[in-house]
Design an enzyme around this catalytic site. Structure first.
Site, PDB file in Angstrom:
ATOM      1  N   GLY A 135       0.818  -1.209   0.000  1.00  0.00           N
ATOM      2  CA  GLY A 135       0.000   0.000   0.000  1.00  0.00           C
ATOM      3  C   GLY A 135       0.849   1.255   0.000  1.00  0.00           C
ATOM      4  O   GLY A 135       2.078   1.202   0.093  1.00  0.00           O
ATOM      5  N   LYS A 151     -12.314   1.030  12.103  1.00  0.00           N
ATOM      6  CA  LYS A 151     -10.986   1.514  12.514  1.00  0.00           C
ATOM      7  C   LYS A 151     -10.953   1.792  14.014  1.00  0.00           C
ATOM      8  O   LYS A 151      -9.939   1.541  14.678  1.00  0.00           O
ATOM      9  CB  LYS A 151     -10.597   2.759  11.716  1.00  0.00           C
ATOM     10  CG  LYS A 151     -10.308   2.505  10.243  1.00  0.00           C
ATOM     11  CD  LYS A 151      -9.102   1.594  10.040  1.00  0.00           C
ATOM     12  CE  LYS A 151      -7.799   2.308  10.332  1.00  0.00           C
ATOM     13  NZ  LYS A 151      -6.612   1.438  10.039  1.00  0.00           N
ATOM     14  N   ASP A 197      -1.084 -12.361   4.673  1.00  0.00           N
ATOM     15  CA  ASP A 197      -2.454 -11.853   4.717  1.00  0.00           C
ATOM     16  C   ASP A 197      -2.826 -11.625   6.173  1.00  0.00           C
ATOM     17  O   ASP A 197      -2.948 -12.572   6.953  1.00  0.00           O
ATOM     18  CB  ASP A 197      -3.384 -12.875   4.069  1.00  0.00           C
ATOM     19  CG  ASP A 197      -4.825 -12.409   3.986  1.00  0.00           C
ATOM     20  OD1 ASP A 197      -5.158 -11.380   4.608  1.00  0.00           O
ATOM     21  OD2 ASP A 197      -5.622 -13.080   3.312  1.00  0.00           O
ATOM     22  N   VAL A 198      -2.996 -10.364   6.578  1.00  0.00           N
ATOM     23  CA  VAL A 198      -3.255 -10.073   7.989  1.00  0.00           C
ATOM     24  C   VAL A 198      -4.607 -10.580   8.458  1.00  0.00           C
ATOM     25  O   VAL A 198      -4.865 -10.622   9.663  1.00  0.00           O
ATOM     26  CB  VAL A 198      -3.121  -8.557   8.286  1.00  0.00           C
ATOM     27  CG1 VAL A 198      -1.714  -8.063   7.971  1.00  0.00           C
ATOM     28  CG2 VAL A 198      -4.178  -7.752   7.559  1.00  0.00           C
ATOM     29  N   ALA A 200      -4.792  -2.342   5.858  1.00  0.00           N
ATOM     30  CA  ALA A 200      -6.139  -1.901   6.233  1.00  0.00           C
ATOM     31  C   ALA A 200      -7.080  -2.027   5.049  1.00  0.00           C
ATOM     32  O   ALA A 200      -6.650  -2.088   3.891  1.00  0.00           O
ATOM     33  CB  ALA A 200      -6.113  -0.449   6.710  1.00  0.00           C
ATOM     34  N   THR A 248      -9.290   0.184   3.140  1.00  0.00           N
ATOM     35  CA  THR A 248      -9.379   1.647   3.044  1.00  0.00           C
ATOM     36  C   THR A 248     -10.409   2.138   2.014  1.00  0.00           C
ATOM     37  O   THR A 248     -10.515   3.341   1.803  1.00  0.00           O
ATOM     38  CB  THR A 248      -8.004   2.239   2.688  1.00  0.00           C
ATOM     39  OG1 THR A 248      -7.536   1.663   1.459  1.00  0.00           O
ATOM     40  CG2 THR A 248      -6.992   1.953   3.798  1.00  0.00           C
ATOM     41  N   TYR A 294     -16.360   2.344   7.790  1.00  0.00           N
ATOM     42  CA  TYR A 294     -14.902   2.446   7.837  1.00  0.00           C
ATOM     43  C   TYR A 294     -14.444   3.014   9.171  1.00  0.00           C
ATOM     44  O   TYR A 294     -13.565   2.454   9.840  1.00  0.00           O
ATOM     45  CB  TYR A 294     -14.410   3.325   6.685  1.00  0.00           C
ATOM     46  CG  TYR A 294     -12.926   3.638   6.747  1.00  0.00           C
ATOM     47  CD1 TYR A 294     -11.981   2.653   6.539  1.00  0.00           C
ATOM     48  CD2 TYR A 294     -12.487   4.941   7.013  1.00  0.00           C
ATOM     49  CE1 TYR A 294     -10.625   2.943   6.608  1.00  0.00           C
ATOM     50  CE2 TYR A 294     -11.142   5.234   7.079  1.00  0.00           C
ATOM     51  CZ  TYR A 294     -10.216   4.235   6.872  1.00  0.00           C
ATOM     52  OH  TYR A 294      -8.872   4.522   6.940  1.00  0.00           O
TER      53      TYR A 294
END
Length: 285
Positions: free
Chosen positions: A10, A128, A35-36, A59, A61, A124
């Site tokens: 990213g 977060k 891959d988180v 993230a 996003t 979103y």
């Protein structure tokens, strides 16, 4: 010092790689490498590389898409940061997690300190915020850095969208009643590296200096891009209201962050957002 960067493909991940200081041995893993959303994969990566520092730049996003994809956004933004923090703590690694101004509702009229009440108004933002809470619960010593309006020469962001639209010709309508602070990804990355050398923990705010509306930002992009021949002509940029540009997700009307504490830690004065925009457009990293 070994530093594990998650989400390395990213714009912030790429900026972290580009601005890495001497002495930092970076292990940069994108989604294909780690891959988180897979807790086992994160644990395996940490066990393999034994990093002193883990920076989570991964993230979900896509703000508008998240409204219809809340489960996946919650997995990436809300749950994954928690298990990354837990794995980091158990491995003796320090963690830095990146969060956002979207945790606020936009009703303020002054720069928002870390202590300001959170009240996200989008999927979103809610996911977060859940990520912040998960990180804090798993590792109270982790560092969470909220930022805003991040852009760079790579990836999907406002700068690149505007450059494309402006080169297509015709008027460019841009929202003029949302206020925040444009922040160059390289500037954020440099701040993250600097914070990593401090004992900072908990939540901190970082953006470039100053504030702007999206319209102000677009006008500056046109002027600075024309100066370095990235635009053929400067188009007419038309200010419009949020109501005239409906989106799936609501955006905070005002999300300027108070960054004074962070800048006190890493040194100042901070660069103004327009100076960093100029630097970005002259930078090819």
């Amino acid at each position: 010092m070994t530093v594990l960067i998650l989400g390395a493909a990213g714009q912030v991940g790429r900026a972290l790689i580009a601005t890495a200081p001497a002495g930092a041995e970076t292990v940069a893993l994108g989604r294909d490498e780690c891959d988180v959303s897979d807790e086992t994969a994160v644990a395996a990566a940490v066990a393999r590389y034994r990093p002193a520092l883990i920076v989570n730049a991964a993230a979900y996003t896509a703000v508008d898409r998240a409204e219809a994809d809340a489960e996946w956004a919650h997995l990436l933004n809300g749950m994954a940061p928690g298990w990354i923090a837990d794995i980091a703590r158990k491995a003796g690694s320090r963690m830095i997690h990146i969060s956002t101004d979207f945790v606020f509702d936009g009703e303020a009229s002054r720069p928002l300190p870390v202590s300001a009440p959170t009240s996200p108004i989008s999927v979103y933002g809610r996911t977060k915020l859940a990520g912040e809470e998960a990180v804090t619960a798993a590792d109270p010593d982790a560092l969470i850095v909220r930022t805003a309006w991040v852009y760079g020469r790579h990836g999907s962001n406002f700068l690149n969208t505007m450059l494309r639209r402006m080169n297509e010709g015709g008027d460019v309508p841009v929202v003029a009643d949302q206020t925040g602070t444009p922040t160059w990804a390289n500037s954020l990355a440099a701040a993250l590296w600097a914070l990593g050398r401090t004992e900072a923990r908990g939540i901190h705010h970082f953006t470039d200096a100053g504030s702007a509306t999206w319209y102000d930002f677009a006008v500056a992009i046109a002027e600075e891009a024309a100066a370095v021949s990235l635009l053929r002509d400067i188009p007419r940029i038309v200010p419009i209201s949020t109501a005239e540009y409906p989106t799936a997700a609501r955006r905070p009307a005002f999300s300027v962050l108070d960054t004074s504490v962070t800048w006190g830690l890493i040194g100042g004065p901070p660069p103004h957002w327009r100076a960093n925009l100029r630097a970005c457009l002259r930078d090819d990293r």
